[in-house]
Scaffold this motif. Structure first.
Motif, short mmCIF file in Angstrom:
data_model
loop_
_atom_site.label_atom_id
_atom_site.label_comp_id
_atom_site.label_asym_id
_atom_site.label_seq_id
_atom_site.Cartn_x
_atom_site.Cartn_y
_atom_site.Cartn_z
N SER A 87 50.51 44.22 -26.98
CA SER A 87 50.97 44.30 -25.59
C SER A 87 51.24 45.74 -25.20
CB SER A 87 52.23 43.46 -25.39
OG SER A 87 51.97 42.09 -25.61
N PHE A 88 51.86 46.48 -26.12
CA PHE A 88 52.17 47.88 -25.86
C PHE A 88 50.90 48.69 -25.63
CE2 PHE A 88 52.63 52.19 -27.57
CZ PHE A 88 53.64 52.67 -26.76
N ARG A 89 49.90 48.51 -26.51
CA ARG A 89 48.66 49.27 -26.39
C ARG A 89 47.93 48.93 -25.09
NH1 ARG A 89 48.23 48.56 -32.11
NH2 ARG A 89 47.02 46.67 -31.81
N ARG A 90 47.92 47.65 -24.74
CA ARG A 90 47.25 47.25 -23.50
C ARG A 90 47.94 47.88 -22.28
NH1 ARG A 90 43.84 43.21 -22.81
NH2 ARG A 90 44.81 42.59 -20.84
N PHE A 91 49.26 47.89 -22.29
CA PHE A 91 49.98 48.45 -21.15
C PHE A 91 49.79 49.96 -21.06
CE2 PHE A 91 53.82 50.47 -19.39
CZ PHE A 91 53.79 49.91 -18.12
N MET A 92 49.79 50.64 -22.19
CA MET A 92 49.71 52.11 -22.18
C MET A 92 48.30 52.62 -21.87
SD MET A 92 52.75 53.05 -22.53
CE MET A 92 52.61 54.82 -22.79
N ASN A 93 47.32 51.73 -21.87
CA ASN A 93 45.96 52.12 -21.51
C ASN A 93 45.70 51.75 -20.06
OD1 ASN A 93 43.27 52.74 -21.30
ND2 ASN A 93 42.56 51.17 -22.74
N PRO A 94 45.70 52.71 -19.14
CA PRO A 94 45.54 52.39 -17.72
C PRO A 94 44.19 51.76 -17.39
CG PRO A 94 45.38 54.76 -18.09
CD PRO A 94 45.82 54.15 -19.38
#
Length: 347
Positions: free
Chosen positions: A139-146
């Motif tokens: 979830s963190f990686r998905r959110f941090m990738n615009p």
């Protein structure tokens, strides 16, 4: 709390439906003619914004937004919420000073800067921050990738948006409280302050009578200046061989962390002292396990630096150091062992 949307939250946001922009901007009642805010996002244009949209253009607005904008009331009167901070309460939304909801891009940028600052001063790693937010890595990686989201507001469906917003709000509050506390403790009465600006304290003398002494509080700039002076004195020490190391990697990691914890000491100054060591090399060395970073340039340079510090301070060799010299008379290896694979061919 007096909310008209008590159960609205990131986990219960209904699907977004396209509606005509004019309808989206129109207030649900005459009492809310100027309302352009709704709990999940400033997705609906205000009356002023809608005038710039072409007729028939679509705006994505949650179906409950119009009613919520007219009837939401932010009065925290419930007894159950008395001990909660605003961002810990149900229905809280991160807002800009203008009153608009913070965009996912804004939260993403603030979170990245916070992570970078924590890494720089060694307070927390990215993994620890993720654990603190209680979100999973995916979830963190998905959110941090615009690039994950075609529409940035879709990122509000990711729990990282809300967890990060609350964390950043808590960090902001803690800084403000620390600043206020610093100002309060720095305010002294005239009678408690000496002529040179130091704080008067009473200390008992040999005959039991109190004697006034003064202490001064050093500024950040003064502490950093003293740290740089110490580094220079360390570098001036000569006679330390640079081709042999008697500290294990874990032992050197501890020395580095303890040194960086000194008042005024920074990673930048330390890396500069180690012949302009790359910050990434330092980070990898500090994160290593066992002797897996023995080939890292930080290992050799760091050992020489702290051996000079030991000599400068006039300290004897520790028991661990003497043991290492006995067990490794030629020092620890400075070459990382290469992984080997056995290949069996058919006869």
């Amino acid at each position: 709390m007096n909310y008209s949307f008590n159960n609205i939250g990131p986990s219960s946001v209904p699907p977004v439906h396209p509606v005509p922009a004019a309808a989206a901007a129109a207030p649900p009642s005459s009492n809310a003619s100027s309302a352009a805010f709704h709990p999940y996002g400033a997705l609906a244009p205000s009356n002023q914004q809608s005038s710039h949209l072409a007729t028939g253009a679509l705006a994505f607005v949650p179906p409950y937004a119009a009613a919520a904008a007219a009837s939401v009331s932010y009065s925290y009167e419930d007894e159950d919420d008395d001990d909660l901070m605003p961002w810990e309460r149900d229905g809280w939304v991160p807002l800009e000073k203008s009153g608009k909801q913070k965009t996912p891009n804004k939260i993403r940028g603030e979170l990245q800067r916070y992570i970078d600052s924590c890494k720089a001063d060694g307070t927390m790693t990215q993994t620890q921050i993720i654990e603190l937010m209680k979100v999973n890595n995916n979830s963190f990686r998905r959110f941090m990738n615009p690039k994950t989201y075609k529409n940035q507001w879709s990122a509000t469906d990711n729990g990282t948006y809300w967890a990060a917003a609350r964390l950043l709000e808590q960090v902001k509050y803690d800084k403000e409280q620390a600043k206020k506390l610093g100002k309060k403790s720095g305010t002294k009465r005239k009678s408690d302050t000496s002529e040179n600006g130091g704080d008067k304290k009473m200390k008992a003398s040999s005959n039991g009578q109190p004697v006034a002494t003064t202490t001064t509080t050093k500024t950040k700039a003064q502490l950093e200046s003293e740290a740089m002076q110490l580094i220079q004195r360390i570098l001036d020490v000569e006679g330390v061989p640079s081709n042999i190391v008697y500290d294990s990697c874990p032992q050197l990691v501890k020395k580095i962390k303890d040194f960086l914890a000194r008042p005024g000491m920074t990673k930048k100054a330390f890396c500069t002292a180690l012949d302009n060591l790359n910050n990434n090399s330092l980070g990898k060395f500090l994160a290593g396990k066992g002797q897996d970073q023995c080939g890292n340039v930080t290992y050799r340079a760091g050992y020489v630096f702290f051996e000079k510090l030991r000599i400068l301070e006039g300290k004897p060799k520790s028991a661990a150091r003497r043991k290492n010299e006995t067990e490794h008379p030629e020092g620890f290896s400075l070459v990382k062992a290469r992984a080997c694979k056995w290949v069996f061919g058919a006869w």
